[in-house]
Motif scaffolding. Structure first.
Motif, PDB file in Angstrom:
ATOM      1  N   LEU A 150       0.844  -1.186   0.000  1.00 44.62           N
ATOM      2  CA  LEU A 150       0.000   0.000   0.000  1.00 44.62           C
ATOM      3  C   LEU A 150       0.882   1.240   0.000  1.00 44.62           C
ATOM      4  CD1 LEU A 150      -2.807   1.182   0.047  1.00 44.62           C
ATOM      5  CD2 LEU A 150      -2.852   0.897   2.534  1.00 44.62           C
ATOM      6  N   VAL A 151       0.766   2.038  -1.029  1.00 44.30           N
ATOM      7  CA  VAL A 151       1.606   3.216  -1.204  1.00 44.30           C
ATOM      8  C   VAL A 151       1.121   4.337  -0.283  1.00 44.30           C
ATOM      9  CG1 VAL A 151       2.414   4.960  -2.833  1.00 44.30           C
ATOM     10  CG2 VAL A 151       2.097   2.585  -3.583  1.00 44.30           C
ATOM     11  N   CYS A 152       2.053   4.919   0.466  1.00 41.90           N
ATOM     12  CA  CYS A 152       1.717   5.996   1.400  1.00 41.90           C
ATOM     13  C   CYS A 152       2.903   6.936   1.529  1.00 41.90           C
ATOM     14  CB  CYS A 152       1.339   5.424   2.763  1.00 41.90           C
ATOM     15  SG  CYS A 152       2.670   4.519   3.578  1.00 41.90           S
ATOM     16  N   SER A 153       2.691   8.044   2.222  1.00 43.61           N
ATOM     17  CA  SER A 153       3.779   8.976   2.466  1.00 43.61           C
ATOM     18  C   SER A 153       4.598   8.513   3.661  1.00 43.61           C
ATOM     19  CB  SER A 153       3.218  10.372   2.744  1.00 43.61           C
ATOM     20  OG  SER A 153       2.527  10.384   3.987  1.00 43.61           O
ATOM     21  N   LYS A 154       5.760   9.093   3.828  1.00 47.15           N
ATOM     22  CA  LYS A 154       6.616   8.747   4.952  1.00 47.15           C
ATOM     23  C   LYS A 154       5.927   9.051   6.274  1.00 47.15           C
ATOM     24  CE  LYS A 154      11.341   9.408   6.686  1.00 47.15           C
ATOM     25  NZ  LYS A 154      12.630  10.122   6.459  1.00 47.15           N
ATOM     26  N   GLU A 155       5.181  10.162   6.306  1.00 49.79           N
ATOM     27  CA  GLU A 155       4.495  10.561   7.533  1.00 49.79           C
ATOM     28  C   GLU A 155       3.360   9.606   7.885  1.00 49.79           C
ATOM     29  OE1 GLU A 155       6.791  13.612   5.779  1.00 49.79           O
ATOM     30  OE2 GLU A 155       5.066  12.543   4.905  1.00 49.79           O
ATOM     31  N   GLN A 156       2.765   8.997   6.895  1.00 52.48           N
ATOM     32  CA  GLN A 156       1.652   8.080   7.117  1.00 52.48           C
ATOM     33  C   GLN A 156       2.096   6.662   7.453  1.00 52.48           C
ATOM     34  OE1 GLN A 156       0.013   8.591   3.152  1.00 52.48           O
ATOM     35  NE2 GLN A 156      -1.874   9.474   4.003  1.00 52.48           N
ATOM     36  N   ASN A 157       3.340   6.362   7.218  1.00 54.39           N
ATOM     37  CA  ASN A 157       3.800   4.976   7.193  1.00 54.39           C
ATOM     38  C   ASN A 157       3.450   4.179   8.451  1.00 54.39           C
ATOM     39  OD1 ASN A 157       5.370   2.955   5.623  1.00 54.39           O
ATOM     40  ND2 ASN A 157       6.673   3.001   7.439  1.00 54.39           N
ATOM     41  N   ALA A 158       3.684   4.731   9.627  1.00 56.41           N
ATOM     42  CA  ALA A 158       3.448   3.986  10.871  1.00 56.41           C
ATOM     43  C   ALA A 158       1.971   3.668  11.048  1.00 56.41           C
ATOM     44  CB  ALA A 158       3.963   4.789  12.069  1.00 56.41           C
ATOM     45  N   ALA A 159       1.118   4.663  10.810  1.00 61.95           N
ATOM     46  CA  ALA A 159      -0.324   4.447  10.979  1.00 61.95           C
ATOM     47  C   ALA A 159      -0.856   3.454   9.954  1.00 61.95           C
ATOM     48  CB  ALA A 159      -1.072   5.771  10.857  1.00 61.95           C
ATOM     49  N   ILE A 160      -0.381   3.555   8.730  1.00 65.96           N
ATOM     50  CA  ILE A 160      -0.852   2.642   7.677  1.00 65.96           C
ATOM     51  C   ILE A 160      -0.385   1.216   7.964  1.00 65.96           C
ATOM     52  CG2 ILE A 160      -0.770   2.110   5.225  1.00 65.96           C
ATOM     53  CD1 ILE A 160      -2.417   4.615   6.061  1.00 65.96           C
ATOM     54  N   ALA A 161       0.845   1.073   8.432  1.00 66.85           N
ATOM     55  CA  ALA A 161       1.358  -0.260   8.783  1.00 66.85           C
ATOM     56  C   ALA A 161       0.532  -0.880   9.901  1.00 66.85           C
ATOM     57  CB  ALA A 161       2.826  -0.164   9.193  1.00 66.85           C
ATOM     58  N   ALA A 162       0.129  -0.069  10.886  1.00 67.17           N
ATOM     59  CA  ALA A 162      -0.705  -0.571  11.978  1.00 67.17           C
ATOM     60  C   ALA A 162      -2.066  -1.022  11.449  1.00 67.17           C
ATOM     61  CB  ALA A 162      -0.875   0.502  13.046  1.00 67.17           C
ATOM     62  N   GLY A 163      -2.630  -0.261  10.506  1.00 64.99           N
ATOM     63  CA  GLY A 163      -3.898  -0.649   9.903  1.00 64.99           C
ATOM     64  C   GLY A 163      -3.802  -1.960   9.155  1.00 64.99           C
ATOM     65  N   LEU A 164      -2.689  -2.159   8.456  1.00 64.09           N
ATOM     66  CA  LEU A 164      -2.476  -3.420   7.748  1.00 64.09           C
ATOM     67  C   LEU A 164      -2.400  -4.592   8.733  1.00 64.09           C
ATOM     68  CD1 LEU A 164       0.188  -2.378   5.057  1.00 64.09           C
ATOM     69  CD2 LEU A 164      -2.254  -2.810   4.697  1.00 64.09           C
ATOM     70  N   ARG A 165      -1.723  -4.396   9.859  1.00 64.65           N
ATOM     71  CA  ARG A 165      -1.588  -5.477  10.844  1.00 64.65           C
ATOM     72  C   ARG A 165      -2.952  -5.843  11.433  1.00 64.65           C
ATOM     73  NH1 ARG A 165       3.103  -2.506  12.246  1.00 64.65           N
ATOM     74  NH2 ARG A 165       2.016  -1.530  14.006  1.00 64.65           N
ATOM     75  N   THR A 166      -3.765  -4.842  11.727  1.00 68.09           N
ATOM     76  CA  THR A 166      -5.111  -5.130  12.229  1.00 68.09           C
ATOM     77  C   THR A 166      -5.912  -5.892  11.177  1.00 68.09           C
ATOM     78  OG1 THR A 166      -5.123  -3.146  13.621  1.00 68.09           O
ATOM     79  CG2 THR A 166      -7.262  -4.112  13.081  1.00 68.09           C
ATOM     80  N   GLY A 167      -5.801  -5.458   9.935  1.00 67.63           N
ATOM     81  CA  GLY A 167      -6.498  -6.138   8.850  1.00 67.63           C
ATOM     82  C   GLY A 167      -6.061  -7.583   8.693  1.00 67.63           C
ATOM     83  N   GLU A 168      -4.764  -7.834   8.829  1.00 66.61           N
ATOM     84  CA  GLU A 168      -4.264  -9.207   8.696  1.00 66.61           C
ATOM     85  C   GLU A 168      -4.815 -10.099   9.802  1.00 66.61           C
ATOM     86  OE1 GLU A 168      -0.001  -9.477   6.661  1.00 66.61           O
ATOM     87  OE2 GLU A 168       0.004  -8.026   8.289  1.00 66.61           O
ATOM     88  N   ALA A 169      -4.891  -9.566  11.020  1.00 69.52           N
ATOM     89  CA  ALA A 169      -5.441 -10.346  12.136  1.00 69.52           C
ATOM     90  C   ALA A 169      -6.900 -10.682  11.885  1.00 69.52           C
ATOM     91  CB  ALA A 169      -5.276  -9.572  13.442  1.00 69.52           C
ATOM     92  N   ILE A 170      -7.674  -9.687  11.472  1.00 74.39           N
ATOM     93  CA  ILE A 170      -9.100  -9.916  11.220  1.00 74.39           C
ATOM     94  C   ILE A 170      -9.300 -10.864  10.053  1.00 74.39           C
ATOM     95  CG2 ILE A 170     -11.230  -8.803  10.453  1.00 74.39           C
ATOM     96  CD1 ILE A 170     -10.363  -6.343  12.071  1.00 74.39           C
ATOM     97  N   ALA A 171      -8.522 -10.685   8.988  1.00 73.19           N
ATOM     98  CA  ALA A 171      -8.654 -11.558   7.819  1.00 73.19           C
ATOM     99  C   ALA A 171      -8.360 -13.012   8.172  1.00 73.19           C
ATOM    100  CB  ALA A 171      -7.722 -11.081   6.705  1.00 73.19           C
ATOM    101  N   ALA A 172      -7.367 -13.233   9.031  1.00 70.56           N
ATOM    102  CA  ALA A 172      -7.051 -14.604   9.458  1.00 70.56           C
ATOM    103  C   ALA A 172      -8.204 -15.192  10.263  1.00 70.56           C
ATOM    104  CB  ALA A 172      -5.774 -14.606  10.287  1.00 70.56           C
ATOM    105  N   GLY A 173      -8.831 -14.370  11.110  1.00 74.48           N
ATOM    106  CA  GLY A 173      -9.971 -14.838  11.883  1.00 74.48           C
ATOM    107  C   GLY A 173     -11.165 -15.145  11.007  1.00 74.48           C
ATOM    108  N   VAL A 174     -11.420 -14.283  10.037  1.00 76.34           N
ATOM    109  CA  VAL A 174     -12.529 -14.503   9.108  1.00 76.34           C
ATOM    110  C   VAL A 174     -12.310 -15.785   8.316  1.00 76.34           C
ATOM    111  CG1 VAL A 174     -13.617 -13.635   6.989  1.00 76.34           C
ATOM    112  CG2 VAL A 174     -13.218 -12.090   8.915  1.00 76.34           C
TER     113      VAL A 174
END
Length: 485
Positions: A150-174
């Motif tokens: 997912l392409v993002c700015s340097k300033e967004q990187n930490a928040a976007i990475a956290a969103g991806l991790r939450t998504g991966e956890a939920i996707a595995a549960g689903v």
């Protein structure tokens, strides 16, 4: 699949290295800051009538001059909201999954990217690429898509990475919930659910206990035992605990209906579509999926999953209409319809949940056809005697796009459960059937902050797209994560 971030600006998308670029465009015009090569070809496509800024519309481009990615898929996302982004990603992945691309870069142009968009990318892509294979060797080959950046700015990187991790956890549960529910009843038995819980325990450090018939008898779960007595399959009462919070913190308890096949019992169902009654353990599947998601997210919360699991079968030993049973709570129940069995196993599980002194209890069940009539397959029915709990669950549904709708619990509905021979009947009339089912369960929750999710319309789809949805794992996971905060 692998999900990660990639730092780049909209003006530099042409230089992004990937097999394919999925460009999600918000708004009603070509974004002014878009890479010149992409802006030029997209403008030409719009002028030629080959692409419109209509939500879900797509355009496939091959070997665009000045663009490093060999394939480009443009997908329209209307206002750029998370909901519109999900629709665009689903459409774009649908175009790419039959091709040869393995590495996909995803970019949002024309709107601000957030952690919620990142989560949506993961859950949406995972859903689009899921293929059931357990009992179908002839299933189509898996898509080659293996990674998304997912392409993002340097300033967004930490928040976007956290969103991806939450998504991966939920996707595995689903995915776990879908895998359990899609299996036929001769594969996904109560024993299978128990073994799945045990494996979760081994993989994620959960404490898992499986109670057998003798244990259930000792506890006095006469209502649960009554449903199970008509089947040759042994019942299982599954308790799984995730301890991520302080030892003194009260846990959230999830109770999932685990009827691994429901014939209706002596009050037998019509033959048409009875095969779909393998999905009647969708509540149990969602509890297992949520446990996995919460464990993967390493949430600082205590969570208990309770699953009463059995079959509902007609036989010489099955319960009969008119029988009276005694629940674990001591309340007696007249069985007026053996096909209203889910509430009979849940009521004993709710009484059992009291021992954990929980912060909240949510039961999840494919409980009533009446809820399908009321809400269809869009929203799950939510019933609660606690306004704050109900609001938190509704908010979790909105955040995860796993929607629910609050239904009433007026005292007047309770009159339908009156019985001349027991403390209550297990059904009322047809009118307000989802509500009277919830009112039945409410009689066992006096000591609890309680909510009930009726997922009869949302746990699976029929027709050409027949299969489990994994709902409401996203809603439940977001609710539990919110309690960790």
């Amino acid at each position: 699949m692998d999900f990660k971030t990639q730092v780049a600006a909209a003006a530099g998308l042409g230089a992004v290295a990937a097999d394919a670029l999925l460009l999600v465009v918000a708004g009603s015009a070509v974004p002014g800051d878009l890479d010149k090569s992409l802006a030029g070809v997209l403008t030409a496509a719009v002028n030629a009538g080959d692409f419109a800024f209509k939500s879900g519309s797509t355009l496939y481009l091959h070997r665009v001059d000045g663009v490093k990615a060999g394939r480009v898929v443009v997908a329209a996302a209307a206002d750029g909201s998370v909901k519109a982004f999900r629709k665009a990603v689903a459409a774009g992945v649908g175009v790419l999954k039959s091709g040869g691309a393995r590495r996909v870069a995803v970019a949002l142009a024309g709107a601000e990217l957030t952690a919620d968009h990142a989560e949506a990318l993961v859950t949406c892509a995972s859903e689009a690429l899921y293929v059931y294979r357990a009992t179908k060797p002839s299933a189509p080959a898996a898509a080659k898509l293996a990674s998304f950046a997912l392409v993002c700015s340097k300033e967004q990187n930490a928040a976007i990475a956290a969103g991806l991790r939450t998504g991966e956890a939920i996707a595995a549960g689903v995915e776990l919930a879908r895998e359990c529910a899609n299996r036929p009843g001769n594969h996904c038995t109560p024993t299978y659910l128990a073994n799945t819980a045990r494996q979760l325990g081994k993989d994620h450090g959960l404490k898992v206990e499986v109670l057998e018939r003798k244990d259930v008898e000792k506890l006095g779960m006469g209502s649960f035992l009554a449903v199970a007595q008509g089947s040759a399959e042994p019942l299982k009462f599954i308790v799984a605990r995730y301890n991520g919070g302080a030892k003194t913190a009260a846990p959230v308890v999830l109770v999932g209906k685990g009827i691994t096949f429901d014939t209706g019992g002596i009050s037998i169902k019509p033959a048409a579509e009875m095969d779909e009654m393998k999905f009647d353990m969708g509540g149990a599947a969602s509890v297992l999926g949520t446990l996995k998601a919460v464990a993967l997210a390493k949430a600082r919360v205590n969570l208990v999953g309770i699953i009463p699991a059995c079959e509902n079968m007609p036989s010489g030993t099955a319960i009969k209409p008119g029988d009276v049973v005694t629940s674990m709570s001591g309340q007696t129940i007249e069985i007026l319809n053996t096909d209203a069995e889910g509430r009979l196993i849940l009521c004993d599980a709710l009484t059992y949940a009291e021992r954990f002194k929980p912060a909240a209890v949510v039961d999840i069940a494919t409980l009533t056809g009446a809820c399908v009539i009321a809400l269809g397959g869009v929203r799950s029915g939510l019933f609660s005697s606690d306004d704050t709990l109900a609001a938190d669950l509704l908010a979790a549904g909105e955040k995860s796009a796993d929607l629910a709708w609050r239904m009433p619990l007026d005292e007047e509905y309770d009159d339908a459960l009156k019985s001349s021979f027991a403390d209550m009947g297990n059904v009322g009339g047809r009118a307000g059937g989802a509500i009277t089912a919830a009112k039945f369960l409410q009689r066992f929750t006096a000591k609890l902050r309680w909510a009930h999710l009726d997922i009869a319309g949302t746990a699976w789809k029929s027709g050409a797209a027949k299969g489990a949805t994994g709902r409401p794992v996203p809603l439940l996971t977001h609710y539990v994560l919110s309690q960790a905060k």
